[in-house]
Design an enzyme around this catalytic site. Structure first.
Site, mmCIF file in Angstrom:
data_model
loop_
_atom_site.group_PDB
_atom_site.id
_atom_site.type_symbol
_atom_site.label_atom_id
_atom_site.label_comp_id
_atom_site.label_asym_id
_atom_site.label_seq_id
_atom_site.Cartn_x
_atom_site.Cartn_y
_atom_site.Cartn_z
ATOM 1 N N CYS A 1 -9.768 -11.889 -28.838
ATOM 2 C CA CYS A 1 -8.709 -12.267 -28.117
ATOM 3 C C CYS A 1 -8.940 -13.286 -27.043
ATOM 4 C CB CYS A 1 -8.099 -11.092 -27.471
ATOM 5 S SG CYS A 1 -7.208 -10.004 -28.491
ATOM 6 N N ILE A 2 -9.603 -12.970 -26.028
ATOM 7 C CA ILE A 2 -9.714 -14.006 -24.698
ATOM 8 C C ILE A 2 -10.255 -15.268 -25.249
ATOM 9 C CG2 ILE A 2 -10.369 -14.408 -22.300
ATOM 10 C CD1 ILE A 2 -10.079 -11.160 -22.211
#
Length: 448
Positions: free
Chosen positions: A279-280
């Site tokens: 994600c990040i």
């Protein structure tokens, strides 16, 4: 065509309520498998679909390859008939609810790669029928469900909100977090029109503890992007502060520990060797790409990305400096043991792990490298780092450690003998402050 309705008599809502609806989950990875298990536990007959032909036989035997899913729980669901897995996507035709949980990576040019989402949607379209609910959970930029999925599905002649339902609910999995499971994490839901919204609330309300409806698909997509941009930006901030404070002779970890005692107006984030996970490191770039369509420059987000991407090189620079000052050795003549391959502690997830970048940089600088990770005994195949596939984790023993000039700690797993490392290693470069946190004092430890 039998048009769907938004009234109490909505047939899919009734089937969800009485658990006669069949649910399908496409993609049985870190998001899809825990979701399929949660849906099965909620009483739905669930079919998991994956293009990897090796997964269905393993799941049929009750073998879990995801930490968040226990083997006994999986086996019980399989034996009860509430969960089965297959690589035959023809079974989508019997599903009332179909949830897409496939990867949304970046291209080599750091642009969105929706090929997995598009391929899954086209597969669904071949089996689409009246009354089905199709949901995207993969993280993406605002507008994806409406602009990409909807046109593909409507090429069949069926219409969203009239003949089938379309929704978006962002995944919020946190691998290794034992405080939250799929069913206990509040679920954002949105539908394309009132009928889809009703169906989304009914389905996820039957599976998770709390549902949070939002007004549109785009809002739901923006929620997940916002959550991950928030983390990326704040991690970049503390990474930059780490570099500044290091030059000033100030320990950023001590600063953060003191700052977080303030009961308001501050939230602790911690520096590291770079960003990892699906994600990040990826999601903020989905937003920066989409923002160009609206002629808006996301300079703040892009700067955060630049800082986080640069951290592995900063860490290697600190290692090189420490080797020169402490051991009078060059990096190119040194043997380096990388401690931790997964992107976060206590999990086997290596997706986008900064450890791979560290390996690449060390290798390119001529260092001899090995790694140890109790959760990753052998490097798995990856799209970007295939040449490391099959590389084994070395045993963490005094004899093995004595053969390395330095240990570079990238991931602070709990099940590692840090006292042994402190006693045996010639030099330790710690990117996670684990030795100080454990109270292990050694003049061989350098923070990075």
């Amino acid at each position: 065509m039998a048009a769907v309705t938004t009234q109490e008599g909505n047939s899919i809502v009734r089937r969800i309520a009485d658990r006669t609806a069949v649910a399908g989950v496409i993609g049985l990875g870190y998001v899809g498998l825990p979701l399929a298990v949660a849906v099965g536990r909620a009483g739905f007959r669930t079919i998991g679909f994956d293009v990897d032909a090796e997964k269905p036989p393993r799941l049929a035997r009750g073998e879990s390859y995801i930490d968040a899913v226990s083997g006994p729980d999986l086996k019980a669901l399989v034996e009860s008939g509430r969960l089965r897995a297959t690589d035959d996507f023809a079974g989508l035709a019997e599903c009332d609810v179909i949830v897409i949980c496939v990867p949304t990576p970046l291209t080599r040019y750091r642009e969105p790669d929706l090929s997995f989402v598009e391929a899954s949607t086209r597969t669904i379209a071949r089996h689409l029928r009246d009354g089905q609910l199709v949901v995207l959970e993969s993280t993406t930029y605002p507008g994806t469900t409406r602009e990409v999925l909807k046109p593909i599905l409507e090429e069949t002649g069926l219409r969203s909100g009239v003949d089938f339902f379309l929704g978006f609910s962002p995944e919020r999995e946190d691998p290794g977090n034992r405080d939250f499971a799929t069913a206990s994490i509040p679920k954002i839901v949105a539908g394309d029109g009132p009928g889809a919204a009703e169906a989304m609330e009914a389905f996820y309300g039957a599976v998770v503890d709390k549902v949070v409806p939002v007004s549109t698909l785009d809002v739901a997509e923006a929620v997940k992007i916002t959550e991950n941009v928030f983390r990326a930006v704040n991690i970049a901030l503390v990474n930059e502060l780490k570099m500044v404070f290091e030059r000033m002779g100030i320990d950023v970890w001590e600063v953060i520990e003191a700052a977080k005692t303030k009961p308001f107006g501050y939230m602790p984030f911690y520096p590291g060797p770079g960003l990892g996970g699906h994600c990040i490191p990826i999601d903020p770039f989905y937003l920066t790409w989409k923002s160009r369509e609206f002629e808006i420059s996301t300079r703040f987000i892009e700067l955060a990305g630049e800082i986080n991407i640069a951290m592995p090189r900063y860490v290697v620079g600190r290692l090189e400096e420490a080797l020169d000052r402490r051991l009078s050795k060059s990096l190119s003549s040194s043997r380096i043991l990388l401690l931790g391959l997964s992107y976060k502690k206590n999990v086997a997830d290596v997706r986008e792990s900064p450890s791979f970048k560290l390996l690449e940089i060390l290798e390119s600088r001529g260092a001899s490298i090995g790694y140890h990770d109790p959760h990753v005994p052998v490097v798995p195949p990856t799209r970007e780092h295939g040449r490391y596939a099959g590389m084994p984790s070395v045993p963490l023993t005094a004899d093995e450690l004595s053969g390395y000039d330095a240990v570079l700690l990238a991931t602070d797993h709990d099940d590692v003998d840090y006292n042994l490392i402190a006693r045996t290693s010639r030099l330790i470069v710690d990117t996670r402050n684990i030795f100080a946190r454990l109270g292990i004092r050694s003049d061989r430890v350098v923070k990075a």
